[in-house]
Motif scaffolding. Structure first.
Motif, PDB file in Angstrom:
ATOM      1  N   GLU A   1      -2.507 -88.129  11.263  1.00 63.23           N
ATOM      2  CA  GLU A   1      -2.249 -89.484  11.126  1.00 63.23           C
ATOM      3  C   GLU A   1      -2.349 -90.898  12.399  1.00 63.23           C
ATOM      4  O   GLU A   1      -2.734 -91.644  12.051  1.00 63.23           O
ATOM      5  N   GLY A   2      -2.900 -90.246  13.169  1.00 66.73           N
ATOM      6  CA  GLY A   2      -2.978 -90.972  14.691  1.00 66.73           C
ATOM      7  C   GLY A   2      -1.908 -90.222  15.306  1.00 66.73           C
ATOM      8  O   GLY A   2      -0.682 -90.241  15.465  1.00 66.73           O
ATOM      9  N   GLY A   3      -2.273 -90.592  16.724  1.00 63.72           N
ATOM     10  CA  GLY A   3      -1.401 -90.729  17.820  1.00 63.72           C
ATOM     11  C   GLY A   3      -1.327 -88.719  18.184  1.00 63.72           C
ATOM     12  O   GLY A   3      -2.073 -87.913  17.480  1.00 63.72           O
ATOM     13  N   GLY A   4      -0.021 -88.542  19.110  1.00 62.22           N
ATOM     14  CA  GLY A   4       0.112 -87.241  19.175  1.00 62.22           C
ATOM     15  C   GLY A   4       0.985 -86.920  19.663  1.00 62.22           C
ATOM     16  O   GLY A   4       2.301 -87.856  20.174  1.00 62.22           O
ATOM     17  N   THR A   5       0.871 -85.487  20.560  1.00 68.34           N
ATOM     18  CA  THR A   5       2.893 -85.554  21.649  1.00 68.34           C
ATOM     19  C   THR A   5       1.413 -85.201  22.765  1.00 68.34           C
ATOM     20  O   THR A   5       0.896 -84.305  22.798  1.00 68.34           O
ATOM     21  N   ALA A   6       2.592 -85.075  23.993  1.00 66.63           N
ATOM     22  CA  ALA A   6       2.204 -85.014  25.214  1.00 66.63           C
ATOM     23  C   ALA A   6       2.810 -83.723  25.681  1.00 66.63           C
ATOM     24  O   ALA A   6       4.587 -84.872  25.558  1.00 66.63           O
ATOM     25  N   ILE A   7       2.349 -82.749  25.925  1.00 61.97           N
ATOM     26  CA  ILE A   7       3.735 -81.430  26.196  1.00 61.97           C
ATOM     27  C   ILE A   7       3.564 -81.540  27.995  1.00 61.97           C
ATOM     28  O   ILE A   7       2.283 -80.987  28.226  1.00 61.97           O
TER      29      ILE A   7
END
Length: 433
Positions: free
Chosen positions: A232-238
């Motif tokens: 849906e847009g964006g994300g998560t940086a691990i």
């Protein structure tokens, strides 16, 4: 009202921290990530030149014929380690393509658009932070021991004229009047009155980073090792630390380490870590009022808060190779030739990685696989000069606004395939960022 955009900026050099400040100014919630402290990468040891008038690319016609002499000469400006050649060959082919006269003029216009407003963007910010002396429009001098050697060839002169760059030609006594410490061997010079210097590039990044944190920004000392994308847009940086940072937008501005991060989004970019060396002399016995570049030996001298800095050479060896300190020792010899009264006691050596692309222009574009990811890297020797404009343009992309200059020269598409149609190989091994 919509909540503020959550932005992660990967990279805490001059490009990344300027992007973070500008995004913060536009009410974004910004976190900067980098395994190194602010300014400890390429920003730590650059020449300190702020060159609004730089419009002559390093990819110029005729350079192919100069490469053998550059590489073989003990005083040459270019060094290539043999084990790097298989990876560097496609890069060199694209560099030669960029040196075609038609391409050179296109690149020159893009350089001018990126450089022209640098003082207009830097100086108000530094006055606001109480650090107006960190960057000054003190001028820059090119010198040569050969008649008309400082002016460059006809094309170089034409590019400056077409861009409206102010240049003053000096000779003989005029050179010594301006810089008394220079050797009398220099007989030609050109002055760029609208260029300038940074008194301490490392402290500049630190000052900006402190302002960013004081205004509510966050800096995390860790590498990004993976991403989880949200359909849906964006994300998560691990992060390597185990932290997880959700974002609406991600800016990749990690300098020479950007290729590994760009690869997480399917991008393959011919980014080379061009090593630059410096020697800083804490008590040089001379002080320069402006930056001086030696066109014969391709090195430069700048007086800074910590002493006189001598910079130069371009070494292609990859990210992991050990430094060749002979390059730094040669800088001392060049400095002694330029300034007969130079004191070299206590010389401090350094090597850093300039993130360099074949045409000398940075990448400033959205990832083709994710429009919420912005690539902003590859500024080569011009990171200090280009940082404020890069920040303005990155912010326009994040905020879905029209950029103030045409970005077609900075897209990823120009490097989708290497010269001759070959796919550009990725870096074999490197430390991630």
């Amino acid at each position: 009202m919509q909540p503020p955009k959550r932005i992660v900026v990967a990279g805490c050099g001059i490009i990344g921290i300027m992007c973070a400040l500008e995004l913060q100014r536009r009410s974004c919630d910004v976190t900067v990530i980098d395994p190194r402290a602010p300014g400890e990468g390429c920003s730590f040891g650059n020449a300190g030149n702020v060159v609004a008038g730089a419009v002559v690319p390093f990819s110029m016609p005729g350079n192919l014929l100069k490469i053998p002499n550059w590489v073989l000469s003990p005083h040459g400006p270019l060094s290539i380690r043999l084990r790097r050649l298989p990876w560097l060959a496609p890069w060199l082919l694209q560099w030669l393509k960029a040196s075609h006269p038609m391409n050179v003029r296109h690149i020159s216009k893009a350089m001018h658009a990126m450089h022209a407003e640098t003082f207009d963007l830097y100086l108000p910010l530094l006055r606001e932070l109480g650090e107006s002396n960190l960057i000054t429009k003190a001028g820059q001098l090119y010198v040569s021991c050969h008649a008309h050697g400082a002016e460059g060839d006809a094309l170089s002169r034409a590019l400056r004229a077409e861009a409206g760059i102010r240049v003053e030609r000096l000779s003989g006594g005029q050179i010594r009047d301006l810089v008394p410490a220079l050797s009398r061997e220099f007989c030609s010079a050109i002055l760029f009155p609208d260029n300038g210097v940074c008194a301490n590039p490392f402290r500049l990044v630190q000052v900006l980073a402190r302002a960013f944190v004081a205004r509510g920004g966050a800096i995390q000392r860790s590498a990004m090792v993976a991403v989880e994308r949200n359909p849906e847009g964006g994300g998560t940086a691990i992060l390597e630390s185990g932290a997880r940072l959700s974002y609406d937008g991600l800016v990749v501005a990690a300098g020479a380490w950007s290729n590994q991060l760009a690869g997480m989004f399917g991008a393959r970019v011919p980014l080379e870590a061009q090593r630059g060396y410096h020697v800083t002399l804490p008590e040089p016995g001379i002080k320069l009022d402006l930056a001086v570049a030696n066109c014969d030996f391709h090195c430069a001298a700048t007086s800074m808060e910590m002493g006189l800095r001598l910079t130069g050479t371009a070494e292609f060896a990859g990210l992991d190779a050990k430094p060749n300190w002979q390059h730094a020792k040669r800088l001392l010899k060049f400095g002694a030739h330029m300034f007969p009264g130079l004191q070299t006691t206590g010389a401090q050596q350094w090597v850093g990685m300039r993130p360099t692309l074949p045409d000398g222009l940075p990448v400033l574009d959205r990832a083709s696989s994710d429009r919420n990811v912005i690539f902003a890297f590859g500024n080569g020797s011009y990171g200090l000069t280009e940082a404020p404009m890069m920040a303005r343009l990155v912010t326009a992309l994040v905020m879905n606004e029209r950029p103030s200059i045409n970005l077609s020269s900075f897209t990823l598409a120009r490097f989708s395939r290497g010269a001759g149609g070959r796919v550009v190989p990725s870096e074999p091994s490197a430390t991630h960022c």
